[in-house]
Design an enzyme around this catalytic site. Structure first.
Site, PDB file in Angstrom:
ATOM      1  N   HIS A  14     128.962 -40.985 -24.738  1.00 32.31           N
ATOM      2  CA  HIS A  14     129.496 -41.087 -23.376  1.00 32.31           C
ATOM      3  C   HIS A  14     129.134 -39.834 -22.590  1.00 32.31           C
ATOM      4  CE1 HIS A  14     133.484 -38.641 -23.696  1.00 32.31           C
ATOM      5  NE2 HIS A  14     132.646 -38.241 -24.620  1.00 32.31           N
ATOM      6  N   CYS A  25     130.362 -31.678 -20.646  1.00 31.58           N
ATOM      7  CA  CYS A  25     130.708 -33.087 -20.861  1.00 31.58           C
ATOM      8  C   CYS A  25     130.105 -34.014 -19.804  1.00 31.58           C
ATOM      9  CB  CYS A  25     132.230 -33.262 -20.910  1.00 31.58           C
ATOM     10  SG  CYS A  25     132.963 -32.466 -22.348  1.00 31.58           S
ATOM     11  N   HIS A  29     126.501 -37.228 -24.498  1.00 26.56           N
ATOM     12  CA  HIS A  29     126.771 -36.667 -25.822  1.00 26.56           C
ATOM     13  C   HIS A  29     127.575 -37.680 -26.623  1.00 26.56           C
ATOM     14  CE1 HIS A  29     130.386 -35.665 -23.499  1.00 26.56           C
ATOM     15  NE2 HIS A  29     131.039 -35.575 -24.650  1.00 26.56           N
ATOM     16  N   HIS A  31     130.414 -38.501 -30.138  1.00 29.85           N
ATOM     17  CA  HIS A  31     131.486 -38.042 -31.017  1.00 29.85           C
ATOM     18  C   HIS A  31     131.610 -38.992 -32.192  1.00 29.85           C
ATOM     19  CE1 HIS A  31     133.133 -35.244 -28.019  1.00 29.85           C
ATOM     20  NE2 HIS A  31     133.047 -36.218 -27.129  1.00 29.85           N
ATOM     21  N   HIS A  69     129.305 -47.279 -32.260  1.00 31.83           N
ATOM     22  CA  HIS A  69     127.886 -47.182 -31.902  1.00 31.83           C
ATOM     23  C   HIS A  69     127.591 -47.804 -30.535  1.00 31.83           C
ATOM     24  CE1 HIS A  69     127.525 -45.912 -36.048  1.00 31.83           C
ATOM     25  NE2 HIS A  69     126.356 -45.386 -35.708  1.00 31.83           N
ATOM     26  N   GLU A 108     138.597 -36.581 -30.920  1.00 34.64           N
ATOM     27  CA  GLU A 108     137.185 -36.523 -30.535  1.00 34.64           C
ATOM     28  C   GLU A 108     136.429 -35.553 -31.434  1.00 34.64           C
ATOM     29  OE1 GLU A 108     136.529 -37.381 -25.818  1.00 34.64           O
ATOM     30  OE2 GLU A 108     136.672 -35.314 -26.455  1.00 34.64           O
TER      31      GLU A 108
END
Length: 118
Positions: A14, A25, A29, A31, A69, A108
């Site tokens: 996201h 952010c 990127h 998580h 995913h 996260e």
């Protein structure tokens, strides 16, 4: 009353479009999220448990699979996918099928996360 829990993980990418330019952010990127789902109740007399963990998994896994995913910004309702927004999105999908849902936690990173409870 007892509270039982089961943990799930999923990987997703996201970015946060509403943070200032230059914020890390704001870039794409990903998580590895850790989701902890807690349900509350009394241990049933016959089984001596609050809920079968397999039954809990059967409810939660399809919701997790919607996120695993995936690019979260493309999911309806998650256009600005902060951890707070993602956890509320998950809660709204789990609560109708799990009336005994008490609390969910979403990490996260190993040291950062959010908790939602009634």
């Amino acid at each position: 009353m007892m509270i039982i829990y089961k943990e799930f993980s999923f990987d997703a990418a996201h970015f946060l479009p509403n943070v200032p330019e230059g914020h890390k952010c704001r870039r794409l990127h990903g998580h590895t999220y850790l989701l902890k789902v807690c349900v509350a109740g009394e241990a049933k007399a016959h089984e001596q448990w609050v809920m079968d963990y397999g039954d809990l998994k059967a409810v939660v896994k399809p919701v997790v699979d919607e996120l695993d995913h995936k690019y979260l910004n493309d999911i309806k309702g998650l256009e600005n996918p902060t951890a707070e927004k993602v956890i509320f999105w998950i809660w709204q999908r789990l609560k109708p099928a799990l009336p005994q849902l008490k609390r969910i936690e979403l990490k996260e990173t190993p040291g950062s996360g959010v908790i939602y409870e009634e």
